[in-house]
Design a protein around this motif. Structure first.
Motif, mmCIF file in Angstrom:
data_model
loop_
_atom_site.group_PDB
_atom_site.id
_atom_site.type_symbol
_atom_site.label_atom_id
_atom_site.label_comp_id
_atom_site.label_asym_id
_atom_site.label_seq_id
_atom_site.Cartn_x
_atom_site.Cartn_y
_atom_site.Cartn_z
ATOM 1 N N LEU A 152 45.052 44.873 40.091
ATOM 2 C CA LEU A 152 43.828 44.653 40.861
ATOM 3 C C LEU A 152 44.068 44.806 42.358
ATOM 4 N N LEU A 153 45.179 44.267 42.834
ATOM 5 C CA LEU A 153 45.451 44.305 44.267
ATOM 6 C C LEU A 153 45.829 45.704 44.738
ATOM 7 N N GLU A 154 46.447 46.494 43.874
ATOM 8 C CA GLU A 154 46.848 47.853 44.248
ATOM 9 C C GLU A 154 45.706 48.848 44.077
ATOM 10 N N GLY A 155 44.844 48.599 43.121
ATOM 11 C CA GLY A 155 43.877 49.607 42.727
ATOM 12 C C GLY A 155 42.601 49.693 43.527
ATOM 13 N N SER A 156 42.125 48.623 44.083
ATOM 14 C CA SER A 156 40.821 48.690 44.736
ATOM 15 C C SER A 156 40.688 47.579 45.771
ATOM 16 N N ARG A 157 39.638 47.739 46.541
ATOM 17 C CA ARG A 157 39.314 46.676 47.505
ATOM 18 C C ARG A 157 38.594 45.561 46.750
ATOM 19 N N LEU A 158 39.105 44.381 46.914
ATOM 20 C CA LEU A 158 38.485 43.239 46.247
ATOM 21 C C LEU A 158 37.707 42.418 47.261
ATOM 22 N N GLY A 159 36.615 41.851 46.791
ATOM 23 C CA GLY A 159 35.834 40.965 47.636
ATOM 24 C C GLY A 159 36.444 39.570 47.655
ATOM 25 N N LYS A 160 35.826 38.681 48.427
ATOM 26 C CA LYS A 160 36.318 37.302 48.538
ATOM 27 C C LYS A 160 36.372 36.601 47.187
ATOM 28 N N VAL A 161 35.352 36.775 46.400
ATOM 29 C CA VAL A 161 35.272 36.089 45.106
ATOM 30 C C VAL A 161 36.396 36.555 44.189
ATOM 31 N N GLU A 162 36.604 37.865 44.146
ATOM 32 C CA GLU A 162 37.655 38.403 43.289
ATOM 33 C C GLU A 162 39.036 37.973 43.766
ATOM 34 N N LEU A 163 39.270 38.024 45.068
ATOM 35 C CA LEU A 163 40.562 37.590 45.605
ATOM 36 C C LEU A 163 40.807 36.111 45.335
ATOM 37 N N ARG A 164 39.770 35.321 45.475
ATOM 38 C CA ARG A 164 39.912 33.880 45.206
ATOM 39 C C ARG A 164 40.259 33.652 43.739
ATOM 40 N N PHE A 165 39.619 34.402 42.840
ATOM 41 C CA PHE A 165 39.908 34.274 41.421
ATOM 42 C C PHE A 165 41.355 34.654 41.127
ATOM 43 N N VAL A 166 41.798 35.798 41.662
ATOM 44 C CA VAL A 166 43.174 36.244 41.450
ATOM 45 C C VAL A 166 44.145 35.194 41.977
ATOM 46 N N ALA A 167 43.889 34.706 43.181
ATOM 47 C CA ALA A 167 44.781 33.702 43.782
ATOM 48 C C ALA A 167 44.812 32.420 42.962
ATOM 49 N N SER A 168 43.669 31.971 42.479
ATOM 50 C CA SER A 168 43.646 30.721 41.714
ATOM 51 C C SER A 168 44.390 30.874 40.387
ATOM 52 N N ARG A 169 44.257 32.010 39.732
ATOM 53 C CA ARG A 169 44.995 32.240 38.480
ATOM 54 C C ARG A 169 46.490 32.300 38.739
ATOM 55 N N LEU A 170 46.900 32.974 39.837
ATOM 56 C CA LEU A 170 48.319 33.048 40.176
ATOM 57 C C LEU A 170 48.875 31.657 40.473
ATOM 58 N N VAL A 171 48.103 30.832 41.162
ATOM 59 C CA VAL A 171 48.535 29.465 41.464
ATOM 60 C C VAL A 171 48.699 28.653 40.181
ATOM 61 N N GLU A 172 47.749 28.779 39.257
ATOM 62 C CA GLU A 172 47.852 28.075 37.979
ATOM 63 C C GLU A 172 49.124 28.470 37.242
ATOM 64 N N CYS A 173 49.372 29.772 37.175
ATOM 65 C CA CYS A 173 50.544 30.260 36.447
ATOM 66 C C CYS A 173 51.842 29.860 37.134
ATOM 67 N N LEU A 174 51.856 29.892 38.461
ATOM 68 C CA LEU A 174 53.055 29.474 39.182
ATOM 69 C C LEU A 174 53.334 27.993 38.938
ATOM 70 N N ALA A 175 52.298 27.159 38.960
ATOM 71 C CA ALA A 175 52.482 25.724 38.696
ATOM 72 C C ALA A 175 53.049 25.502 37.293
ATOM 73 N N ASP A 176 52.511 26.208 36.307
ATOM 74 C CA ASP A 176 53.022 26.082 34.936
ATOM 75 C C ASP A 176 54.482 26.513 34.845
ATOM 76 N N THR A 177 54.806 27.636 35.479
ATOM 77 C CA THR A 177 56.164 28.159 35.424
ATOM 78 C C THR A 177 57.150 27.224 36.120
#
Length: 120
Positions: A63-88
């Motif tokens: 997603l980050l390499e392929g296209s320009r993301l809006g605020k909502v999409e970036l926030r979603f990506v960031a929140s999922r990455l944070v969740e996964c990092l916390a679990d890991t």
């Protein structure tokens, strides 16, 4: 699952489980319970968390390499990455405890940060 779980102070820790109490406190499995059904369920959950983290990382990179993301999409990506990092990190902490890493303490500052972000 609650029958064999215990909450203990870090000095007498058993296995840190990949879930928390209803109040958000860590759950530990007593050392004599290793190899049982709860231990196997924790193993499976940890494996799934790591797998999910890999999938989210792969999708996020795309997603980050392929296209320009809006605020909502970036926030979603960031929140999922944070969740996964916390679990890991929790899996890593649990495994470190089992390997005998000295003084394994959860990073309470990070937990407070996650709590404050969840409230926002």
């Amino acid at each position: 699952m609650r029958a064999r779980e215990t909450q203990v102070e870090p000095s007498g820790m058993g296995r840190l489980l990949p879930w928390t109490t209803d109040e958000g406190r860590p759950c530990y499995l007593t050392s004599g319970s290793e190899g049982g059904i709860i231990s196997k369920r924790a193993d499976a959950m940890e494996a799934e968390q790591i797998h999910c983290g890999r999938e989210v990382l792969t999708q996020s990179r795309g997603l980050l390499e392929g296209s320009r993301l809006g605020k909502v999409e970036l926030r979603f990506v960031a929140s999922r990455l944070v969740e996964c990092l916390a679990d890991t990190l929790r899996v890593a902490e649990s495994r470190g405890i089992r390997l005998g890493v000295e003084d394994p303490r959860p990073d309470y500052d990070m937990e407070e940060l996650a709590d404050s972000e969840a409230e926002a």
